[in-house]
Design an enzyme around this catalytic site. Sequence first.
Site, PDB file in Angstrom:
ATOM      1  N   LYS A  12       1.128  -1.232  -0.035  1.00  0.00           N
ATOM      2  CA  LYS A  12       0.066   0.366   0.264  1.00  0.00           C
ATOM      3  C   LYS A  12       0.967   0.724  -0.647  1.00  0.00           C
ATOM      4  O   LYS A  12       1.731   1.748   0.929  1.00  0.00           O
ATOM      5  CB  LYS A  12      -1.012  -0.355   0.993  1.00  0.00           C
ATOM      6  CG  LYS A  12      -1.802   1.203   1.389  1.00  0.00           C
ATOM      7  CD  LYS A  12      -2.814   1.085  -0.088  1.00  0.00           C
ATOM      8  CE  LYS A  12      -4.013   0.783   0.482  1.00  0.00           C
ATOM      9  NZ  LYS A  12      -5.372   0.212  -0.465  1.00  0.00           N
ATOM     10  N   THR A  57      -3.792  -5.086   0.614  1.00  0.00           N
ATOM     11  CA  THR A  57      -2.698  -3.823   0.952  1.00  0.00           C
ATOM     12  C   THR A  57      -4.270  -3.054   1.386  1.00  0.00           C
ATOM     13  O   THR A  57      -3.548  -2.334   2.570  1.00  0.00           O
ATOM     14  CB  THR A  57      -2.836  -3.109  -0.232  1.00  0.00           C
ATOM     15  OG1 THR A  57      -4.231  -2.934  -1.000  1.00  0.00           O
ATOM     16  CG2 THR A  57      -1.881  -3.972  -0.991  1.00  0.00           C
ATOM     17  N   ASP A  58      -5.340  -3.228   1.568  1.00  0.00           N
ATOM     18  CA  ASP A  58      -6.351  -2.200   2.585  1.00  0.00           C
ATOM     19  C   ASP A  58      -6.071  -3.091   4.252  1.00  0.00           C
ATOM     20  O   ASP A  58      -6.253  -2.119   4.520  1.00  0.00           O
ATOM     21  CB  ASP A  58      -7.620  -2.888   2.312  1.00  0.00           C
ATOM     22  CG  ASP A  58      -8.467  -1.875   3.376  1.00  0.00           C
ATOM     23  OD1 ASP A  58      -9.139  -0.451   2.357  1.00  0.00           O
ATOM     24  OD2 ASP A  58      -8.894  -2.523   4.042  1.00  0.00           O
ATOM     25  N   PHE A 153      33.961  26.884 -12.542  1.00  0.00           N
ATOM     26  CA  PHE A 153      33.825  24.913 -13.685  1.00  0.00           C
ATOM     27  C   PHE A 153      34.914  25.625 -15.058  1.00  0.00           C
ATOM     28  O   PHE A 153      34.076  26.388 -15.451  1.00  0.00           O
ATOM     29  CB  PHE A 153      32.221  25.124 -13.855  1.00  0.00           C
ATOM     30  CG  PHE A 153      31.760  23.794 -14.545  1.00  0.00           C
ATOM     31  CD1 PHE A 153      32.880  22.168 -14.371  1.00  0.00           C
ATOM     32  CD2 PHE A 153      31.447  23.410 -15.978  1.00  0.00           C
ATOM     33  CE1 PHE A 153      32.540  21.429 -14.200  1.00  0.00           C
ATOM     34  CE2 PHE A 153      31.338  21.861 -16.452  1.00  0.00           C
ATOM     35  CZ  PHE A 153      31.181  21.625 -16.124  1.00  0.00           C
ATOM     36  N   ARG A 170      30.318  31.877 -10.338  1.00  0.00           N
ATOM     37  CA  ARG A 170      29.380  31.088 -10.322  1.00  0.00           C
ATOM     38  C   ARG A 170      28.107  31.186  -9.231  1.00  0.00           C
ATOM     39  O   ARG A 170      28.643  30.576  -7.825  1.00  0.00           O
ATOM     40  CB  ARG A 170      28.998  30.286 -11.545  1.00  0.00           C
ATOM     41  CG  ARG A 170      29.400  29.168 -11.296  1.00  0.00           C
ATOM     42  CD  ARG A 170      29.104  27.756 -11.860  1.00  0.00           C
ATOM     43  NE  ARG A 170      29.923  26.671 -11.236  1.00  0.00           N
ATOM     44  CZ  ARG A 170      29.075  24.957 -11.453  1.00  0.00           C
ATOM     45  NH1 ARG A 170      28.550  25.287 -12.548  1.00  0.00           N
ATOM     46  NH2 ARG A 170      29.568  24.154 -10.781  1.00  0.00           N
ATOM     47  N   GLN A 214      30.292  18.160  -8.801  1.00  0.00           N
ATOM     48  CA  GLN A 214      30.755  16.492  -7.361  1.00  0.00           C
ATOM     49  C   GLN A 214      31.905  16.635  -6.844  1.00  0.00           C
ATOM     50  O   GLN A 214      31.638  16.220  -5.484  1.00  0.00           O
ATOM     51  CB  GLN A 214      31.540  16.102  -9.333  1.00  0.00           C
ATOM     52  CG  GLN A 214      30.691  15.201  -9.793  1.00  0.00           C
ATOM     53  CD  GLN A 214      30.326  16.448 -11.363  1.00  0.00           C
ATOM     54  OE1 GLN A 214      30.785  17.726 -10.776  1.00  0.00           O
ATOM     55  NE2 GLN A 214      30.649  16.022 -12.397  1.00  0.00           N
ATOM     56  N   ASN A 240      22.468  20.289 -10.741  1.00  0.00           N
ATOM     57  CA  ASN A 240      22.170  21.568 -10.342  1.00  0.00           C
ATOM     58  C   ASN A 240      20.965  22.691 -11.257  1.00  0.00           C
ATOM     59  O   ASN A 240      21.460  22.995 -12.200  1.00  0.00           O
ATOM     60  CB  ASN A 240      23.606  21.448 -11.935  1.00  0.00           C
ATOM     61  CG  ASN A 240      24.438  23.101 -11.838  1.00  0.00           C
ATOM     62  OD1 ASN A 240      24.307  23.770 -10.865  1.00  0.00           O
ATOM     63  ND2 ASN A 240      26.181  22.429 -12.355  1.00  0.00           N
ATOM     64  N   HIS A 242      21.026  25.635 -12.205  1.00  0.00           N
ATOM     65  CA  HIS A 242      21.638  26.340 -13.659  1.00  0.00           C
ATOM     66  C   HIS A 242      20.678  27.627 -13.320  1.00  0.00           C
ATOM     67  O   HIS A 242      19.238  28.593 -13.067  1.00  0.00           O
ATOM     68  CB  HIS A 242      21.485  26.955 -14.746  1.00  0.00           C
ATOM     69  CG  HIS A 242      21.789  25.022 -14.941  1.00  0.00           C
ATOM     70  ND1 HIS A 242      23.415  24.786 -14.273  1.00  0.00           N
ATOM     71  CD2 HIS A 242      21.517  23.645 -16.039  1.00  0.00           C
ATOM     72  CE1 HIS A 242      23.794  23.273 -14.942  1.00  0.00           C
ATOM     73  NE2 HIS A 242      22.557  22.540 -15.991  1.00  0.00           N
TER      74      HIS A 242
END
Length: 287
Positions: A12, A57-58, A153, A170, A214, A240, A242
């Site tokens: 569930k 599942t109930d 970078f 940046r 990284q 990332n 940007h």
Amino acid sequence: MIVKLGANRYGKAETRLVHVRRDGPVHHLKDVNVSVSLSGDMEAAHLTGDNSAVLPTDTQKNTVYAFARRYGVGQIEDFALRLARHFVTAQPTIHHARVAIEEYGWNRAGPHSFVRHGGEVRTCVIHHDRDGRTTVLSGIEELVVLNSTGSEFHGYITDEYTTLPPTTDRVLATAVSARWRHAAADGPDYAKSYDEARQCLVEAFAGTHSLSLQQTLYAMGERVLTTCPGICEVRLSMPNKHHFAVDLSPFGLDNENEVFHAADRPYGLIEGGVLRDDAPDAGFAWE
């Protein structure tokens, strides 16, 4: 050709539960989303439709609510452990239980009033099997962080399709999804451990002069492992987010990294794990 049943599980998903603990005039709120997956002797259910080994599942949903009433919720790791152990112990056909919980935070605004805490979500995933093996993964989703400088970078591969210019300044922004594995299932103070791990992630992100996302990912995982001895492995997923400096020259304006366009897609996605060299084998595939 021989055809056979492969790995399978059922359960569930996303049982929404809000638990109010009434401590006199002061109330305590837990808002969680619980997903259960069970596996075991389920071949007949798939091959012949024989449901004699299947816990509905109930019933799983009802167990979540009943356990909240009987035991409270407390720390989500403890609640998930209690549920996982119950399903494996109570039903002989169930050999493995996976319980995943998301917790949505609320800030107190009065004895019985609360304001929803935005953004990040606390998580846990518990694995427990009939052999008594238990693994506890705690984590966080949507921890949105940003450094407005201190990120570079450059020095990357270029080819005929490369248009990205190198940069020494940046904006670095991401929405951290992290999970960390506890070396032992029982004994940790999960509330304290969570607070410490979250603080490590934020401090390492803020304190790392980044040459790549990284590098930042590794620094964040390393900080958790060197600060929190009860944690043996960290896995992180970091898009990332940007931010591109807007060209304002058509308007006769310069732009020294002050005005940015925040792009939501496409985005770089950086993922990786950091672990102790003596970390025990997890014994399962992280998912």
